[in-house]
Scaffold this motif. Sequence first.
Motif, short mmCIF file in Angstrom:
data_model
loop_
_atom_site.label_atom_id
_atom_site.label_comp_id
_atom_site.label_asym_id
_atom_site.label_seq_id
_atom_site.Cartn_x
_atom_site.Cartn_y
_atom_site.Cartn_z
N ARG A 86 41.17 50.36 45.89
CA ARG A 86 40.22 49.16 45.42
C ARG A 86 41.05 48.56 44.28
O ARG A 86 41.81 48.82 43.55
CB ARG A 86 39.15 50.02 44.76
CG ARG A 86 38.25 50.74 45.86
CD ARG A 86 37.04 51.53 45.30
NE ARG A 86 36.27 52.06 46.32
CZ ARG A 86 35.27 51.39 46.77
NH1 ARG A 86 34.95 50.41 46.79
NH2 ARG A 86 34.49 52.26 47.74
N ARG A 87 40.24 47.30 44.21
CA ARG A 87 40.51 46.16 43.26
C ARG A 87 39.58 46.29 42.07
O ARG A 87 38.56 46.20 42.16
CB ARG A 87 40.67 44.90 43.91
CG ARG A 87 41.62 44.61 44.80
CD ARG A 87 41.81 43.40 45.51
NE ARG A 87 43.01 43.05 46.36
CZ ARG A 87 44.25 42.89 45.95
NH1 ARG A 87 44.53 42.54 44.82
NH2 ARG A 87 45.05 42.98 47.14
N VAL A 88 40.29 45.92 40.79
CA VAL A 88 39.43 45.97 39.48
C VAL A 88 38.64 44.42 39.96
O VAL A 88 39.27 43.44 39.82
CB VAL A 88 40.15 45.65 38.60
CG1 VAL A 88 39.31 45.45 37.02
CG2 VAL A 88 40.95 47.16 38.15
N ALA A 89 37.14 44.59 39.68
CA ALA A 89 36.49 43.45 39.84
C ALA A 89 35.99 42.93 38.54
O ALA A 89 35.84 41.86 38.11
CB ALA A 89 35.44 43.73 40.84
N HIS A 90 35.53 44.22 37.79
CA HIS A 90 35.09 43.66 36.37
C HIS A 90 35.15 44.93 35.42
O HIS A 90 35.14 46.05 35.97
CB HIS A 90 33.31 43.70 36.51
CG HIS A 90 32.51 43.06 35.58
ND1 HIS A 90 33.12 41.95 34.59
CD2 HIS A 90 31.54 43.22 34.72
CE1 HIS A 90 32.42 41.63 33.63
NE2 HIS A 90 31.33 42.54 33.82
N ARG A 100 32.43 50.32 31.27
CA ARG A 100 32.27 50.18 32.76
C ARG A 100 33.23 49.45 33.60
O ARG A 100 33.66 48.28 33.28
CB ARG A 100 30.75 49.48 32.93
CG ARG A 100 30.24 49.85 34.53
CD ARG A 100 29.21 48.96 34.74
NE ARG A 100 28.67 49.21 36.02
CZ ARG A 100 27.46 49.86 36.21
NH1 ARG A 100 27.13 50.68 35.30
NH2 ARG A 100 27.15 50.13 37.60
N LEU A 101 34.04 50.00 34.59
CA LEU A 101 34.88 49.53 35.27
C LEU A 101 34.17 49.53 36.81
O LEU A 101 34.19 50.60 37.29
CB LEU A 101 36.14 50.24 35.03
CG LEU A 101 37.43 49.87 36.09
CD1 LEU A 101 37.92 48.55 35.48
CD2 LEU A 101 38.43 50.71 35.92
N GLU A 102 34.23 48.15 37.39
CA GLU A 102 33.81 48.03 38.82
C GLU A 102 35.10 47.77 39.54
O GLU A 102 35.76 46.97 39.30
CB GLU A 102 32.67 47.07 38.76
CG GLU A 102 31.48 47.25 37.95
CD GLU A 102 30.41 46.17 38.04
OE1 GLU A 102 30.60 45.20 38.92
OE2 GLU A 102 29.43 46.14 37.51
N LEU A 103 34.87 48.37 40.74
CA LEU A 103 36.04 48.24 41.97
C LEU A 103 35.61 48.14 43.19
O LEU A 103 34.52 48.74 43.59
CB LEU A 103 36.89 49.56 41.81
CG LEU A 103 37.61 50.10 40.45
CD1 LEU A 103 37.02 51.44 39.81
CD2 LEU A 103 38.96 50.30 40.35
N VAL A 104 36.20 47.19 43.74
CA VAL A 104 35.63 46.89 45.05
C VAL A 104 36.77 46.78 46.33
O VAL A 104 37.73 46.94 45.98
CB VAL A 104 35.21 45.45 45.11
CG1 VAL A 104 34.00 45.25 44.13
CG2 VAL A 104 36.28 44.52 44.48
N ARG A 105 36.34 47.02 47.46
CA ARG A 105 37.01 46.90 48.60
C ARG A 105 36.37 46.37 49.70
O ARG A 105 35.14 46.68 49.85
CB ARG A 105 37.52 48.43 49.08
CG ARG A 105 38.64 48.58 50.33
CD ARG A 105 38.47 50.11 50.73
NE ARG A 105 39.16 50.66 49.69
CZ ARG A 105 38.60 52.21 50.01
NH1 ARG A 105 37.90 52.83 50.27
NH2 ARG A 105 39.65 52.74 48.87
N PRO A 106 36.94 45.43 50.32
CA PRO A 106 36.32 44.80 51.37
C PRO A 106 35.84 45.64 52.48
O PRO A 106 36.52 46.71 53.04
CB PRO A 106 37.61 43.78 52.12
CG PRO A 106 38.38 43.69 51.12
CD PRO A 106 38.44 44.82 50.35
N GLY A 107 34.68 45.42 52.80
CA GLY A 107 33.90 46.40 54.10
C GLY A 107 33.38 47.48 53.31
O GLY A 107 32.87 48.51 54.15
N SER A 108 33.49 47.78 52.12
CA SER A 108 32.99 49.16 51.39
C SER A 108 32.12 48.77 50.29
O SER A 108 32.28 47.84 49.52
CB SER A 108 34.30 50.03 51.08
OG SER A 108 34.04 51.17 50.62
N PRO A 109 31.16 49.56 50.08
CA PRO A 109 30.09 49.66 48.90
C PRO A 109 30.95 49.71 47.72
O PRO A 109 32.09 50.51 47.46
CB PRO A 109 29.15 50.93 49.09
CG PRO A 109 29.34 51.22 50.28
CD PRO A 109 30.73 51.05 50.92
N ALA A 110 30.55 48.79 46.52
CA ALA A 110 31.26 48.80 45.36
C ALA A 110 31.16 50.38 44.64
O ALA A 110 30.26 51.13 44.95
CB ALA A 110 30.76 48.04 44.44
#
Length: 463
Positions: A86-90, A100-110
């Motif tokens: 996952r990538r660091v989004a925020h 709070r560290l938000e992580l995202v991946r295309p096609g997957s819930p955050a």
Amino acid sequence: MALRPLELRDVAAALERELGGAVVQKVWAPWPERLELELRQPGRTTRLRLSVDGPGGRVSIIEARTVTAEKPSPWLLRLRKELVGRRVAHLATPGGRELRLELVRPGSPARSLVAELGAPGALLLLGEADRPLAAAEGRPRPPRPPSPFPASGPPSRLPAVEGLALARAAEALLGAQEEASHRAAARRARLQPLRARVQRLVRTREKVRAEAGRDAEAEEHRRLGELLRHHLSEIPRGAAAVRLTEWTEAGARDVEVPLDPRLAPKAQVDRHFHLYRRLSRGSALARERLAQLDGEVAAAEQAVREAETSEETEAGTDVPRASPSRRKAAAVHRPYRVFHSADGHPIWVGRAGADNDALTFQVARPHHLWLHARGLPGAHVVVPLDRKEEVPPEVLLDAAHLALHHARGGGGSRGEVAWTRARLVRRVKGGAPGQVTYSGEKVLSIRVEPERLERLQRSRETP
């Protein structure tokens, strides 16, 4: 002390600017209060540390990860499954003690990582809409309400630098202090059982020394036995005492000899000679044991001295915090088996007498739920709960099934299980390990459900 709210905000803001879009490559969780992420960006690898330990709570950048020899915990395995790639989004501070560290991946819930600094601290993994997924310790739960930022406060202890340098400064400020605290706690944990052994041996030696000094008491019984034997005809039946004449080197003297009114005259004599032989034999054995105990005390005291001067713990780095938590109980030997209810709630079942004792009085916290099959010897069962948390009915029923199943003689289709809070359980004085009394209990009468029991057996964790 931990990063101050304004320091935490400044470091988080610097990391937000520097780490946006970084990919999580590796995850480590050396112990429940610490989490480390290896983040990759084009041309740069950064290691981010989140520590929620009370005296050293911080977010920082480190040069090398914490190395431990422990097996990956369920918490770490879940993090690796959810976060790697996952990538660091925020990255932000919703409150003065929260990160709070938000992580995202295309096609997957955050996914979100929340670090709650302070005592006690917590690390949480959240899904969409802050749905609790996992926690470093205890049950998954939502994050706590954000702490307010103070309108003013003491000046920042961090230098006036920018970017990752500010996060490295946070590690320099608190890292050494935290590690020194960990090493001192680990040293205390290493010395405590050695010192406790010395204290136990010294107490035992005092008791044995008192037993070894009963020769005079034994001789008194022999003297009275001889006196009664020579005046057997003068002993009245049913009397509580008799006055007899004893001949000594100084001449005749009257002696009042206490009697047991229930015994015949001959039995009075036999009783004193029996006590004489028993006390004499006990004193001789105690003297032998006393010499052995002197050696054991000397060896135990020497072990303490060697441990106090040893540099083994102090020379290490990144020593985990020693604490009376269930992690410490599991470090050498886990005195319980772990099962899970249908919703994933852990249930701890003691293994044997000594392990039952360890589970109830060392591992369980006072507010945890404690269960035992009523009227039957068997395993202690503990349901870990948060403070003021009520046990879900299905979890209670699962735990009751396990308590009944692991009780000797509890193999029937029905049974009763008593449950109360762990703080209301007490050891039986002088009883065997695991023998307890309890108060404030409630009793659950159950009909054993084979399907439920089979599901619980399948949920058992392998050590």
